[in-house]
Design a protein around this motif. Structure first.
Motif, PDB file in Angstrom:
ATOM      1  N   UNK A 138     -12.973   3.997  -9.741  1.00 12.78           N
ATOM      2  CA  UNK A 138     -13.220   5.019  -8.726  1.00 12.78           C
ATOM      3  C   UNK A 138     -13.937   4.454  -7.508  1.00 12.78           C
ATOM      4  N   UNK A 139     -14.983   3.669  -7.700  1.00 15.81           N
ATOM      5  CA  UNK A 139     -15.746   3.140  -6.561  1.00 15.81           C
ATOM      6  C   UNK A 139     -14.880   2.247  -5.686  1.00 15.81           C
ATOM      7  N   UNK A 140     -14.056   1.427  -6.307  1.00 16.40           N
ATOM      8  CA  UNK A 140     -13.171   0.546  -5.545  1.00 16.40           C
ATOM      9  C   UNK A 140     -12.154   1.358  -4.740  1.00 16.40           C
ATOM     10  N   UNK A 141     -11.591   2.390  -5.374  1.00 18.06           N
ATOM     11  CA  UNK A 141     -10.598   3.203  -4.679  1.00 18.06           C
ATOM     12  C   UNK A 141     -11.233   4.043  -3.572  1.00 18.06           C
ATOM     13  N   UNK A 142     -12.479   4.465  -3.779  1.00 20.32           N
ATOM     14  CA  UNK A 142     -13.183   5.177  -2.714  1.00 20.32           C
ATOM     15  C   UNK A 142     -13.370   4.281  -1.493  1.00 20.32           C
ATOM     16  N   UNK A 143     -13.653   3.007  -1.733  1.00 20.35           N
ATOM     17  CA  UNK A 143     -13.825   2.070  -0.631  1.00 20.35           C
ATOM     18  C   UNK A 143     -12.551   1.968   0.206  1.00 20.35           C
ATOM     19  N   UNK A 144     -11.410   1.745  -0.460  1.00 20.11           N
ATOM     20  CA  UNK A 144     -10.171   1.563   0.282  1.00 20.11           C
ATOM     21  C   UNK A 144      -9.706   2.850   0.938  1.00 20.11           C
ATOM     22  N   UNK A 145      -9.981   3.981   0.322  1.00 18.28           N
ATOM     23  CA  UNK A 145      -9.656   5.254   0.956  1.00 18.28           C
ATOM     24  C   UNK A 145     -10.467   5.434   2.236  1.00 18.28           C
ATOM     25  N   UNK A 146     -11.763   5.106   2.160  1.00 20.26           N
ATOM     26  CA  UNK A 146     -12.613   5.191   3.351  1.00 20.26           C
ATOM     27  C   UNK A 146     -12.162   4.191   4.412  1.00 20.26           C
TER      28      UNK A 146
ATOM     29  N   UNK B 152     -13.993  -5.311  11.688  1.00 26.84           N
ATOM     30  CA  UNK B 152     -14.897  -4.248  12.136  1.00 26.84           C
ATOM     31  C   UNK B 152     -14.686  -2.968  11.332  1.00 26.84           C
ATOM     32  N   UNK B 153     -13.446  -2.721  10.920  1.00 21.12           N
ATOM     33  CA  UNK B 153     -13.183  -1.544  10.090  1.00 21.12           C
ATOM     34  C   UNK B 153     -13.868  -1.688   8.729  1.00 21.12           C
ATOM     35  N   UNK B 154     -13.873  -2.915   8.165  1.00 20.34           N
ATOM     36  CA  UNK B 154     -14.554  -3.117   6.891  1.00 20.34           C
ATOM     37  C   UNK B 154     -16.067  -2.970   7.057  1.00 20.34           C
ATOM     38  N   UNK B 155     -16.595  -3.493   8.141  1.00 25.59           N
ATOM     39  CA  UNK B 155     -18.035  -3.342   8.400  1.00 25.59           C
ATOM     40  C   UNK B 155     -18.412  -1.865   8.527  1.00 25.59           C
ATOM     41  N   UNK B 156     -17.602  -1.109   9.254  1.00 25.91           N
ATOM     42  CA  UNK B 156     -17.868   0.321   9.407  1.00 25.91           C
ATOM     43  C   UNK B 156     -17.759   1.047   8.069  1.00 25.91           C
ATOM     44  N   UNK B 157     -16.821   0.599   7.234  1.00 28.15           N
ATOM     45  CA  UNK B 157     -16.631   1.234   5.929  1.00 28.15           C
ATOM     46  C   UNK B 157     -17.831   1.020   5.023  1.00 28.15           C
ATOM     47  N   UNK B 158     -18.298  -0.224   4.907  1.00 20.37           N
ATOM     48  CA  UNK B 158     -19.425  -0.482   4.000  1.00 20.37           C
ATOM     49  C   UNK B 158     -20.709   0.169   4.519  1.00 20.37           C
ATOM     50  N   UNK B 159     -20.795   0.340   5.828  1.00 18.77           N
ATOM     51  CA  UNK B 159     -21.984   0.987   6.387  1.00 18.77           C
ATOM     52  C   UNK B 159     -22.025   2.474   6.047  1.00 18.77           C
ATOM     53  N   UNK B 160     -20.868   3.097   5.875  1.00 20.36           N
ATOM     54  CA  UNK B 160     -20.862   4.536   5.619  1.00 20.36           C
ATOM     55  C   UNK B 160     -20.954   4.880   4.131  1.00 20.36           C
TER      56      UNK B 160
ATOM     57  N   UNK C  21     -25.457   5.834  -3.978  1.00 18.70           N
ATOM     58  CA  UNK C  21     -24.793   6.113  -5.252  1.00 18.70           C
ATOM     59  C   UNK C  21     -23.550   5.253  -5.405  1.00 18.70           C
ATOM     60  N   UNK C  22     -22.785   5.125  -4.318  1.00 17.70           N
ATOM     61  CA  UNK C  22     -21.588   4.279  -4.377  1.00 17.70           C
ATOM     62  C   UNK C  22     -21.955   2.825  -4.636  1.00 17.70           C
TER      63      UNK C  22
ATOM     64  N   UNK D 247      -5.463  -6.229 -13.375  1.00 16.50           N
ATOM     65  CA  UNK D 247      -4.088  -5.953 -12.992  1.00 16.50           C
ATOM     66  C   UNK D 247      -3.968  -4.648 -12.226  1.00 16.50           C
ATOM     67  N   UNK D 248      -4.680  -3.623 -12.679  1.00 19.55           N
ATOM     68  CA  UNK D 248      -4.660  -2.330 -11.995  1.00 19.55           C
ATOM     69  C   UNK D 248      -5.249  -2.471 -10.594  1.00 19.55           C
ATOM     70  N   UNK D 249      -6.330  -3.237 -10.496  1.00 16.76           N
ATOM     71  CA  UNK D 249      -6.980  -3.449  -9.203  1.00 16.76           C
ATOM     72  C   UNK D 249      -6.069  -4.186  -8.229  1.00 16.76           C
ATOM     73  N   UNK D 250      -5.366  -5.198  -8.717  1.00 11.04           N
ATOM     74  CA  UNK D 250      -4.463  -5.958  -7.851  1.00 11.04           C
ATOM     75  C   UNK D 250      -3.295  -5.102  -7.366  1.00 11.04           C
ATOM     76  N   UNK D 251      -2.775  -4.252  -8.247  1.00  6.40           N
ATOM     77  CA  UNK D 251      -1.686  -3.364  -7.832  1.00  6.40           C
ATOM     78  C   UNK D 251      -2.159  -2.380  -6.771  1.00  6.40           C
ATOM     79  N   UNK D 252      -3.355  -1.852  -6.970  1.00  7.93           N
ATOM     80  CA  UNK D 252      -3.894  -0.911  -5.979  1.00  7.93           C
ATOM     81  C   UNK D 252      -4.128  -1.617  -4.644  1.00  7.93           C
ATOM     82  N   UNK D 253      -4.631  -2.832  -4.696  1.00 11.60           N
ATOM     83  CA  UNK D 253      -4.872  -3.592  -3.472  1.00 11.60           C
ATOM     84  C   UNK D 253      -3.562  -3.840  -2.730  1.00 11.60           C
ATOM     85  N   UNK D 254      -2.505  -4.158  -3.469  1.00 14.57           N
ATOM     86  CA  UNK D 254      -1.201  -4.380  -2.839  1.00 14.57           C
ATOM     87  C   UNK D 254      -0.703  -3.109  -2.154  1.00 14.57           C
ATOM     88  N   UNK D 255      -0.921  -1.975  -2.787  1.00 12.62           N
ATOM     89  CA  UNK D 255      -0.533  -0.698  -2.178  1.00 12.62           C
ATOM     90  C   UNK D 255      -1.324  -0.460  -0.887  1.00 12.62           C
ATOM     91  N   UNK D 256      -2.617  -0.774  -0.925  1.00 12.58           N
ATOM     92  CA  UNK D 256      -3.454  -0.576   0.255  1.00 12.58           C
ATOM     93  C   UNK D 256      -3.024  -1.499   1.395  1.00 12.58           C
TER      94      UNK D 256
END
Length: 210
Positions: A79-87, A107-115, A119-120, A139-148
């Motif tokens: 969940x935490x990983x997917x919340x990051x990529x969604x943000x 810069x988009x990644x910097x803005x994401x981690x700042x927000x 709890x996250x 494996x699940x993480x790599x597939x999700x990353x490829x989708x992102x």
């Protein structure tokens, strides 16, 4: 029904903007408790060694309730990983697309981690360690990353562009290197600096000579 331990954990979370309806608020609360309990339980017992029913018993929800919120045990664990990529996708949508695309991605990644809130951050580091210890989660993480990566390409141009695909691959690699540097201490305040160093090193690395 959520048990007493789950209620205690929930009370310690950072308050987020609430959905409009009572039903939506209950669903969000259930999702958050399942996600937090999953990280704690899988860290204590091991992801592969812990059946889904153990998580359901801990939170006192039915399989039907669980699958209304998550697709699988892997899904809730990440969940935490997917919340990051969604943000991150949200930030990209809000960001003006001008200048070098590598700078836009950084810069988009910097803005994401700042927000992301405290709890996250408390869930993110244990999630990364779970991924490192489980082939199923990796494996699940790599597939999700490829989708992102495909969705990122769609926001920046065309997924058929070899140059853009390579750039996104390099950016994701820089992000992973930043996490490798950050993970030993996991200080939230240090993650942006790790991201900046990783992207700067990637840029310099592309100009290395034999």
């Amino acid at each position: 029904m959520l048990n007493r331990r789950a209620h205690v954990r929930l009370g310690s979370m950072t308050t987020a903007p609430q959905p409009a309806t009572l039903r939506e608020r209950k669903k969000q609360r259930t999702r958050r408790v399942l996600a937090e309990t999953a990280v704690t339980l899988f860290t204590e017992r091991g992801f592969d060694e812990t059946p889904l029913d153990a998580l359901l018993d801990e939170v006192e929800v039915s399989r039907r309730t669980f699958f209304r919120n998550f697709r699988s045990k892997e899904d809730v664990a990440l969940t935490a990983l997917k919340q990051l990529w969604s943000a991150y996708l949200d930030v990209l949508d809000e960001t003006p697309k001008s200048g070098r695309l590598v700078d836009v991605l950084r810069d988009a990644m910097l803005a994401t981690v700042e927000r992301m809130d405290g709890d996250w951050y408390r869930r993110f580091a244990p999630t990364l360690r779970l991924v490192a210890r489980s082939a199923a989660l990796e494996g699940h993480s790599l597939r999700h990353c490829a989708e992102m990566q495909t969705r990122i390409a769609d926001r920046l141009g065309t997924a058929d562009s070899l140059e853009l695909r390579l750039l996104i691959e390099f950016a994701v690699a820089a992000w992973r290197c930043a996490l490798d540097e950050w993970l030993p201490d996991c200080d939230p305040g240090e993650l942006p600096a790790c991201v900046r160093r990783a992207f700067a090193s990637m840029d310099a690395g592309l100009h290395l000579e034999a």
